[in-house]
Scaffold this motif. Structure first.
Motif, PDB file in Angstrom:
ATOM      1  N   GLY A   4      89.698 -69.855 -27.982  1.00 24.70           N
ATOM      2  CA  GLY A   4      90.172 -69.724 -26.608  1.00 24.70           C
ATOM      3  C   GLY A   4      91.247 -68.802 -26.272  1.00 24.70           C
ATOM      4  O   GLY A   4      91.218 -68.125 -25.181  1.00 24.70           O
ATOM      5  N   VAL A   5      92.238 -68.591 -27.201  1.00 25.56           N
ATOM      6  CA  VAL A   5      93.114 -67.543 -27.389  1.00 25.56           C
ATOM      7  C   VAL A   5      92.497 -66.266 -27.219  1.00 25.56           C
ATOM      8  O   VAL A   5      93.082 -65.151 -26.812  1.00 25.56           O
ATOM      9  N   ILE A   6      91.675 -65.999 -28.338  1.00 26.28           N
ATOM     10  CA  ILE A   6      90.955 -64.709 -28.309  1.00 26.28           C
ATOM     11  C   ILE A   6      90.278 -64.240 -27.119  1.00 26.28           C
ATOM     12  O   ILE A   6      90.125 -62.850 -26.550  1.00 26.28           O
ATOM     13  N   ASN A   7      89.812 -65.385 -26.216  1.00 27.91           N
ATOM     14  CA  ASN A   7      89.161 -65.056 -25.036  1.00 27.91           C
ATOM     15  C   ASN A   7      90.384 -64.341 -23.923  1.00 27.91           C
ATOM     16  O   ASN A   7      90.045 -63.602 -23.219  1.00 27.91           O
ATOM     17  N   GLY A   8      91.763 -64.810 -24.474  1.00 32.44           N
ATOM     18  CA  GLY A   8      92.685 -64.321 -23.665  1.00 32.44           C
ATOM     19  C   GLY A   8      92.932 -62.890 -23.887  1.00 32.44           C
ATOM     20  O   GLY A   8      93.876 -62.258 -23.062  1.00 32.44           O
TER      21      GLY A   8
ATOM     22  N   GLY B 220      99.031 -59.465 -31.150  1.00 30.79           N
ATOM     23  CA  GLY B 220      99.040 -60.938 -31.178  1.00 30.79           C
ATOM     24  C   GLY B 220      97.668 -61.399 -31.965  1.00 30.79           C
ATOM     25  O   GLY B 220      97.585 -62.407 -32.554  1.00 30.79           O
ATOM     26  N   ALA B 221      96.416 -60.642 -31.687  1.00 32.31           N
ATOM     27  CA  ALA B 221      95.306 -61.000 -32.109  1.00 32.31           C
ATOM     28  C   ALA B 221      95.489 -60.979 -33.728  1.00 32.31           C
ATOM     29  O   ALA B 221      94.769 -61.785 -34.411  1.00 32.31           O
ATOM     30  N   MET B 222      96.024 -59.908 -34.346  1.00 32.36           N
ATOM     31  CA  MET B 222      96.147 -59.674 -35.753  1.00 32.36           C
ATOM     32  C   MET B 222      97.083 -60.874 -36.427  1.00 32.36           C
ATOM     33  O   MET B 222      96.638 -61.370 -37.589  1.00 32.36           O
ATOM     34  N   LEU B 223      97.990 -61.227 -35.623  1.00 27.54           N
ATOM     35  CA  LEU B 223      98.901 -62.464 -35.922  1.00 27.54           C
ATOM     36  C   LEU B 223      97.814 -63.834 -36.066  1.00 27.54           C
ATOM     37  O   LEU B 223      98.118 -64.530 -37.284  1.00 27.54           O
ATOM     38  N   LEU B 224      97.077 -63.923 -35.174  1.00 25.08           N
ATOM     39  CA  LEU B 224      96.029 -64.896 -35.115  1.00 25.08           C
ATOM     40  C   LEU B 224      95.272 -64.986 -36.373  1.00 25.08           C
ATOM     41  O   LEU B 224      94.908 -65.925 -37.117  1.00 25.08           O
ATOM     42  N   ALA B 225      94.752 -63.869 -36.785  1.00 19.87           N
ATOM     43  CA  ALA B 225      93.851 -63.633 -37.923  1.00 19.87           C
ATOM     44  C   ALA B 225      94.594 -63.534 -38.824  1.00 19.87           C
ATOM     45  O   ALA B 225      93.910 -63.744 -40.226  1.00 19.87           O
ATOM     46  N   SER B 226      95.872 -63.445 -39.386  1.00 21.38           N
ATOM     47  CA  SER B 226      96.535 -63.281 -40.471  1.00 21.38           C
ATOM     48  C   SER B 226      96.303 -64.199 -41.412  1.00 21.38           C
ATOM     49  O   SER B 226      96.236 -64.082 -42.566  1.00 21.38           O
ATOM     50  N   PRO B 227      96.201 -65.500 -41.172  1.00 22.19           N
ATOM     51  CA  PRO B 227      95.975 -66.564 -42.016  1.00 22.19           C
ATOM     52  C   PRO B 227      94.667 -66.306 -42.939  1.00 22.19           C
ATOM     53  O   PRO B 227      94.605 -67.172 -44.298  1.00 22.19           O
ATOM     54  N   SER B 228      93.739 -65.706 -42.233  1.00 24.05           N
ATOM     55  CA  SER B 228      92.579 -65.315 -42.968  1.00 24.05           C
ATOM     56  C   SER B 228      92.372 -64.276 -43.867  1.00 24.05           C
ATOM     57  O   SER B 228      91.740 -63.871 -44.799  1.00 24.05           O
TER      58      SER B 228
ATOM     59  N   PHE C 174      95.056 -66.171 -18.512  1.00 23.77           N
ATOM     60  CA  PHE C 174      96.432 -66.621 -18.693  1.00 23.77           C
ATOM     61  C   PHE C 174      96.316 -68.173 -18.888  1.00 23.77           C
ATOM     62  O   PHE C 174      97.109 -68.843 -19.801  1.00 23.77           O
ATOM     63  N   ILE C 175      95.355 -68.745 -18.249  1.00 24.65           N
ATOM     64  CA  ILE C 175      95.224 -70.186 -18.082  1.00 24.65           C
ATOM     65  C   ILE C 175      94.433 -70.824 -18.980  1.00 24.65           C
ATOM     66  O   ILE C 175      94.533 -71.661 -19.884  1.00 24.65           O
ATOM     67  N   THR C 176      93.179 -69.885 -19.517  1.00 24.33           N
ATOM     68  CA  THR C 176      92.197 -70.368 -20.233  1.00 24.33           C
ATOM     69  C   THR C 176      92.569 -70.659 -21.848  1.00 24.33           C
ATOM     70  O   THR C 176      92.407 -71.846 -22.314  1.00 24.33           O
ATOM     71  N   PRO C 177      93.758 -69.825 -22.325  1.00 23.15           N
ATOM     72  CA  PRO C 177      94.016 -70.451 -23.866  1.00 23.15           C
ATOM     73  C   PRO C 177      94.733 -71.611 -23.685  1.00 23.15           C
ATOM     74  O   PRO C 177      94.650 -72.369 -24.700  1.00 23.15           O
ATOM     75  N   ILE C 178      95.715 -71.855 -22.861  1.00 22.70           N
ATOM     76  CA  ILE C 178      96.492 -73.041 -22.731  1.00 22.70           C
ATOM     77  C   ILE C 178      95.522 -74.460 -22.536  1.00 22.70           C
ATOM     78  O   ILE C 178      95.717 -75.050 -23.240  1.00 22.70           O
TER      79      ILE C 178
ATOM     80  N   ILE D  70     100.482 -62.308 -27.442  1.00 19.12           N
ATOM     81  CA  ILE D  70      99.311 -62.095 -26.582  1.00 19.12           C
ATOM     82  C   ILE D  70      99.984 -62.326 -24.918  1.00 19.12           C
ATOM     83  O   ILE D  70      99.474 -61.643 -24.253  1.00 19.12           O
ATOM     84  N   PHE D  71     100.551 -63.430 -24.945  1.00 18.49           N
ATOM     85  CA  PHE D  71     101.059 -63.764 -23.504  1.00 18.49           C
ATOM     86  C   PHE D  71     101.999 -62.714 -23.156  1.00 18.49           C
ATOM     87  O   PHE D  71     101.831 -62.294 -21.859  1.00 18.49           O
ATOM     88  N   LEU D  72     102.652 -62.128 -23.991  1.00 17.22           N
ATOM     89  CA  LEU D  72     103.672 -61.206 -23.615  1.00 17.22           C
ATOM     90  C   LEU D  72     102.905 -59.619 -23.263  1.00 17.22           C
ATOM     91  O   LEU D  72     103.165 -59.136 -22.284  1.00 17.22           O
ATOM     92  N   GLY D  73     101.879 -59.632 -23.993  1.00 20.49           N
ATOM     93  CA  GLY D  73     101.021 -58.498 -23.651  1.00 20.49           C
ATOM     94  C   GLY D  73     100.270 -58.672 -22.139  1.00 20.49           C
ATOM     95  O   GLY D  73     100.201 -57.809 -21.473  1.00 20.49           O
ATOM     96  N   LEU D  74      99.840 -59.941 -21.924  1.00 15.01           N
ATOM     97  CA  LEU D  74      99.437 -60.264 -20.669  1.00 15.01           C
ATOM     98  C   LEU D  74     100.394 -60.130 -19.409  1.00 15.01           C
ATOM     99  O   LEU D  74     100.104 -59.642 -18.459  1.00 15.01           O
ATOM    100  N   VAL D  75     101.639 -60.306 -19.709  1.00  8.12           N
ATOM    101  CA  VAL D  75     102.816 -59.969 -18.988  1.00  8.12           C
ATOM    102  C   VAL D  75     102.974 -58.581 -18.416  1.00  8.12           C
ATOM    103  O   VAL D  75     103.225 -58.166 -17.466  1.00  8.12           O
ATOM    104  N   PHE D  76     102.846 -57.682 -19.563  1.00 11.29           N
ATOM    105  CA  PHE D  76     103.074 -56.282 -19.375  1.00 11.29           C
ATOM    106  C   PHE D  76     101.725 -55.946 -18.693  1.00 11.29           C
ATOM    107  O   PHE D  76     101.800 -54.899 -17.535  1.00 11.29           O
TER     108      PHE D  76
END
Length: 296
Positions: free
Chosen positions: A96-100, A133-141, A247-251, A276-282
């Motif tokens: 859902g966050v990647i969809n963001g 932000g997407a790279m951070l999400l993927a970093s555990p893998s 903005f809302i879908t990931p939440i 990612i949310f910071l990027g959306l704000v920009f």
């Protein structure tokens, strides 16, 4: 943009967030191909009921229908299979966050689309921040042999590219009734996905009540209702503004994934979400412009 439009975009994002929970339930019994086929079939049926109930008529231009078929394949058939495929290997909340990232891919594709909305400096910065932000999400893998998880995240990212393409492509249907677009394109997606699902996954077998509930939930609320609203909103608010429902879908996806599906959530995931949310704000630009005007 009017407050009423913002309210509809927020509601749209919340309903779409539910689709990731529905996907997670559905893939326990059926394949991603059947998730897509079932979703578009139910969505198309409900749209045609609405179409008939409101006494609409189909356009007579035969050139319109191949275009709607292409829209159905790109906007429904492909991403509706890619997301559940990704959720076989990654938590629904993270997908859902990647969809963001859809606004980021929309900015990139709109930049090169004929007549598309051109990127401004704040949108470019937003895209770079979002992908960080997407790279951070993927970093555990990374570095843990998690190649399957990386492929799943890339599949979800590809789905956002499909959405970005169709947000721009759908502008050509500005003069076409929204119910016609949703009904015809979903029908086209169903005609493509049903034989593909039979060919590669065989006959689906559903034995659980919750699977049926998720199938009808995703078909009615996250598909027919949502896309009737999308095609009504698109000519009124533009592709980039409409994509801000993410903005809302990931939440919504995170809350349902953690609270209902009991999915794990790491601190690094929260860091990726905030970036990612910071990027959306920009990309949205309003807050940035307000801060620049404040000293004056």
């Amino acid at each position: 943009m009017k407050f009423g439009y913002w309210a509809l975009i927020i509601g749209l994002g919340a309903v779409w967030g539910c689709s990731f929970m529905f996907n997670a339930v559905l893939i326990r019994e059926i394949s991603p191909l059947w998730v897509s086929a079932g979703r578009v079939t139910i969505g198309a049926a409900i749209c045609w009921v609405y179409f008939a109930a409101t006494r609409r008529t189909l356009p007579r231009d035969p050139k319109l229908y191949p275009q709607l078929l292409l829209l159905g394949i790109l906007n429904y058939a492909i991403p509706f299979a890619l997301f559940p495929f990704a959720e076989q290997h990654v938590a629904s909340s993270l997908i859902g966050v990647i969809n963001g990232l859809t606004p980021m891919t929309t900015v990139i594709i709109s930049q090169f689309w004929p007549g598309g909305e051109k990127a401004t400096w704040n949108k470019i910065i937003g895209v770079l921040i979002g992908f960080a932000g997407a790279m951070l999400l993927a970093s555990p893998s990374f570095g843990t042999g998690g190649s399957t998880e990386i492929i799943a995240l890339l599949a979800a990212l590809l789905a956002t590219c499909c959405y970005a393409l169709t947000l721009n492509y759908a502008r050509r249907f500005k003069g076409v009734d929204s119910a016609t677009i949703a009904s015809s394109s979903l029908t086209g997606a169903a005609l493509v996905m049903i034989p593909i699902a039979f060919l590669f996954s065989g006959m689906p077998v559903i034995t659980r009540v919750e699977t049926w509930g998720a199938l009808f939930g995703i078909g009615i609320f996250s598909t027919s209702f949502s896309f009737l609203l999308v095609y009504w909103l698109l000519p009124r608010v533009g592709a980039t503004n409409l994509s801000l429902n993410t903005f809302i879908t990931p939440i919504s996806a995170i809350l349902l994934g953690v609270l209902v599906l009991h999915e794990g959530f790491l601190p690094v995931h929260m860091a990726g979400i905030l970036v990612i949310f910071l990027g959306l704000v920009f990309i949205d630009g309003r807050l940035v412009k307000g801060l620049r005007r404040a000293p004056a």
